[in-house]
Enzyme design. Structure first.
Site, short mmCIF file in Angstrom:
data_model
loop_
_atom_site.label_atom_id
_atom_site.label_comp_id
_atom_site.label_asym_id
_atom_site.label_seq_id
_atom_site.Cartn_x
_atom_site.Cartn_y
_atom_site.Cartn_z
CE LYS A 232 -1.66 1.77 4.40
NZ LYS A 232 -1.33 2.76 4.60
CG ASN A 233 1.98 3.46 3.31
OD1 ASN A 233 1.01 3.04 2.63
ND2 ASN A 233 2.91 2.42 4.54
CB CYS B 93 -4.02 6.17 10.97
SG CYS B 93 -4.08 5.29 10.30
NE ARG C 242 0.69 10.08 10.57
CZ ARG C 242 -0.15 9.24 9.68
NH1 ARG C 242 -1.18 9.56 9.78
NH2 ARG C 242 0.71 8.81 9.32
CG ASP D 115 3.31 1.18 9.41
OD1 ASP D 115 2.63 2.29 10.31
OD2 ASP D 115 3.83 1.52 7.98
NE ARG E 144 -7.64 4.53 5.74
CZ ARG E 144 -6.48 5.46 6.38
NH1 ARG E 144 -6.75 5.19 7.64
NH2 ARG E 144 -5.33 5.71 6.47
C1 EPZ Z 1 4.57 6.79 6.86
O1 EPZ Z 1 3.49 7.89 7.02
C2 EPZ Z 1 3.18 5.91 6.62
N1 EPZ Z 1 2.35 5.86 5.58
C3 EPZ Z 1 2.76 5.65 7.53
O2 EPZ Z 1 1.75 4.27 8.14
C4 EPZ Z 1 4.54 5.31 8.84
O3 EPZ Z 1 3.45 5.21 10.27
C5 EPZ Z 1 5.02 6.10 8.81
O4 EPZ Z 1 5.50 6.31 7.49
C6 EPZ Z 1 6.22 6.01 10.28
O5 EPZ Z 1 6.97 3.81 9.11
C7 EPZ Z 1 2.36 5.94 4.07
O6 EPZ Z 1 3.05 5.75 3.96
C8 EPZ Z 1 1.22 6.39 3.32
P1 EPZ Z 1 6.74 10.58 8.82
P2 EPZ Z 1 4.45 9.65 7.28
O7 EPZ Z 1 6.59 11.37 7.77
O8 EPZ Z 1 5.19 10.16 6.17
C9 EPZ Z 1 7.04 13.15 12.32
C10 EPZ Z 1 -0.10 2.85 7.90
O9 EPZ Z 1 -0.14 2.31 9.11
N2 EPZ Z 1 6.88 14.73 11.19
O10 EPZ Z 1 7.48 9.23 8.39
O11 EPZ Z 1 2.70 10.12 7.75
C11 EPZ Z 1 5.72 12.36 12.26
O12 EPZ Z 1 4.92 13.55 13.48
C12 EPZ Z 1 0.59 3.91 7.86
O13 EPZ Z 1 0.06 2.72 6.80
C13 EPZ Z 1 7.58 15.79 11.40
O14 EPZ Z 1 7.95 15.99 12.94
O15 EPZ Z 1 4.90 9.18 8.60
C14 EPZ Z 1 6.61 11.29 12.78
O16 EPZ Z 1 6.81 11.73 14.38
C15 EPZ Z 1 -0.10 4.22 9.45
N3 EPZ Z 1 6.38 16.62 10.58
C16 EPZ Z 1 7.59 11.49 12.90
O17 EPZ Z 1 8.06 12.83 12.13
C17 EPZ Z 1 6.58 16.87 8.81
O18 EPZ Z 1 6.65 17.43 8.39
C18 EPZ Z 1 7.80 9.98 11.29
O19 EPZ Z 1 6.79 10.43 10.48
C19 EPZ Z 1 6.85 15.27 8.75
C20 EPZ Z 1 6.57 14.70 9.80
#
Ligand code: EPZ
Length: 430
Positions: A22-23, A126, A131, A316, A408
């Protein structure tokens, strides 16, 4: 609303085909916005999130044709999507579409890069923490976009196009890396992303962009060098296997016992989690067709883990590991370091009899001898599937309510598990 009923206590034996990730499928589909040529994606999973993104992309003017069919009897071939964005007819991604799925926010980078303007609603997704998207916006600003926030929308303009730049992310973010990588493909000159996420899904998108004519070095490392181009070609690309689905079924086998071949997946996508799974007492073997997981008879040993960006233990899979630990023979400790609020499953697991204490970012799980079936509520996607794993171990009947979260991100979940002997069924409600 549909529910899922599970009668626990049955071991899993057989073959589970692993779907496309998916991702990876989501950002790959978004990459179609970068070119007027046809992008063909094979092995696209049939999921609610994919269908939602199709709606969003169609709204921008992307034409989609689908072929390649799943046969019955548990054989899964994945869909082939032909995506063509000959003309972008709308550069706005509205709230009612984007708020349902966080990844749809990633259309922002490609739209500004190609159309020099975009208006994209701030995202939903989610409920696992605040986020923010600050790093997405800073990255795009560094490439030359002017960005304002107006009534919940990000309004971006780059009248002279984007320019390559050196961007150093203060922390590892999958989404911000995708966003800047996709935008940099059409920026003038070289973009360097330092402290890039190394998740395999990023590598998959980068490989596809290479086929579309973008020179990219450093795939799989934390420094990406991207040489943007004025126009990109079409390409044919196969979505890589879903490592989170792989891990989920591997943990389910460890939980219920049995012997299952996870077909079509790759061990190297999930080495850290497989190592932990071995510590619990399961056998994990890399075989030519995928990965084989076995647990026969023995108890489940407790573990101590913390979630980390790739190649560490994935956030995840945190909920699924917690479900498995609920019946271990001792005390396990799980620390969540990526999201601050990703413990929604704890109170639901407790309804099945799990003994879990939460202190800040750390959960301490005292294994119990038996879990007992109960009514539970699915919260986010991965939390929901942790309840499925717990239900497979529990005595009696578990009924999972609100299963749309599962749809989803898990393709044919009940079918895949019931083919291996699980007593699981969907209870449809009008
Ligand atoms: C991706 O989300 C995945 N989603 C998530 O999977 C996964 O849990 C996550 O990466 C971590 O591996 C998809 O690929 C569609 P991040 P993403 O930006 O990109 C902080 C699932 O169940 N952050 O790597 O949203 C954030 O708050 C989903 O399939 C900032 O502070 O995650 C978090 O603490 C859920 N500022 C950390 O970074 C930003 O601008 C990592 O988030 C962006 C992120």
């Amino acid at each position: 609303m549909d529910r899922i009923k599970i009668i626990g206590g049955v071991p899993l034996n057989g073959v589970i085909p692993i779907s496309g990730a998916k991702n990876a499928a989501l950002p790959l589909m978004i990459a179609s916005l970068l070119t007027g040529e046809r992008l063909t994606l094979k092995n696209v999973p049939n999921l609610a999130d994919v269908n939602q993104l199709v709606r969003i992309l169609r709204n921008h003017g992307v034409d989609l044709a689908v072929d390649g069919k799943r046969a019955g009897s548990g054989v899964l071939l994945g869909d082939t999507f032909h995506l063509t964005a000959r003309e972008i007819v709308d550069t706005t991604a509205p709230y009612d579409m984007v708020s349902r799925m966080r990844a749809s926010f990633w259309v922002l980078g490609p739209l500004i890069a190609r159309m020099r303007e975009a208006r994209v609603s701030l995202p939903g997704g989610c409920a696992i923490g605040t986020r923010p998207v600050d790093m997405h916006l800073t990255g795009l600003k560094q490439l030359g976009a002017q960005i304002d926030i107006d009534s919940g929308y990000v309004v971006a303009r780059a009248p002279n196009g984007l320019r390559g730049e050196r961007i150093t992310f203060p922390k590892v973010s999958v989404g911000a890396t995708h966003q800047v990588l996709l935008a940099a493909a059409l920026a003038k000159g070289e973009t360097v992303i330092e402290n890039a996420a190394r998740e395999p899904e990023i590598g998959d998108v980068a490989s596809c962009l290479r086929k579309m004519g973008v020179e990219i070095e450093g795939i799989g490392t934390s420094t990406l060098h991207i040489q943007g181009r004025d126009q990109l070609d079409g390409a044919i690309h196969t979505v890589l296997p879903d490592r989170i689905e792989t891990g989920t079924f591997a943990f389910a086998v460890a939980a219920a016992g049995g012997d299952v071949l996870l077909k079509g997946t790759r061990y190297d996508l999930l080495s850290a989690a497989f190592e932990v799974l071995r510590e619990t007492g399961a056998q994990v073997e890399e075989v030519s067709e995928g990965v084989r997981v076995t647990r026969n008879g023995e108890g489940i040993a407790p573990v101590t883990i913390e979630t980390q960006p790739f190649p560490g233990f994935p956030t995840d899979l945190q909920a699924q590991m917690m479900a498995l630990m609920a019946r271990s023979s001792g005390t396990s400790v799980i620390r969540e370091t990526i999201f601050e609020n990703r413990f929604m499953h704890v109170q639901e697991l407790a309804r099945l009899g799990a003994d879990i204490q939460l202190h800040g970012d750390t959960a301490t799980i005292k294994g119990v001898e038996d879990l007992h079936g109960a009514q539970v509520m699915a919260t986010d996607l991965r939390a929901s599937v942790s309840l499925v794993i717990a239900g497979l171990m529990a005595e009696g009947e578990t009924m999972i309510n609100r299963v749309y979260h599962l749809d989803r991100g898990f393709e044919m979940l009940e079918e895949k598990l019931s083919c291996c002997g699980a007593r699981i069924e969907r209870v449809r409600e009008e």
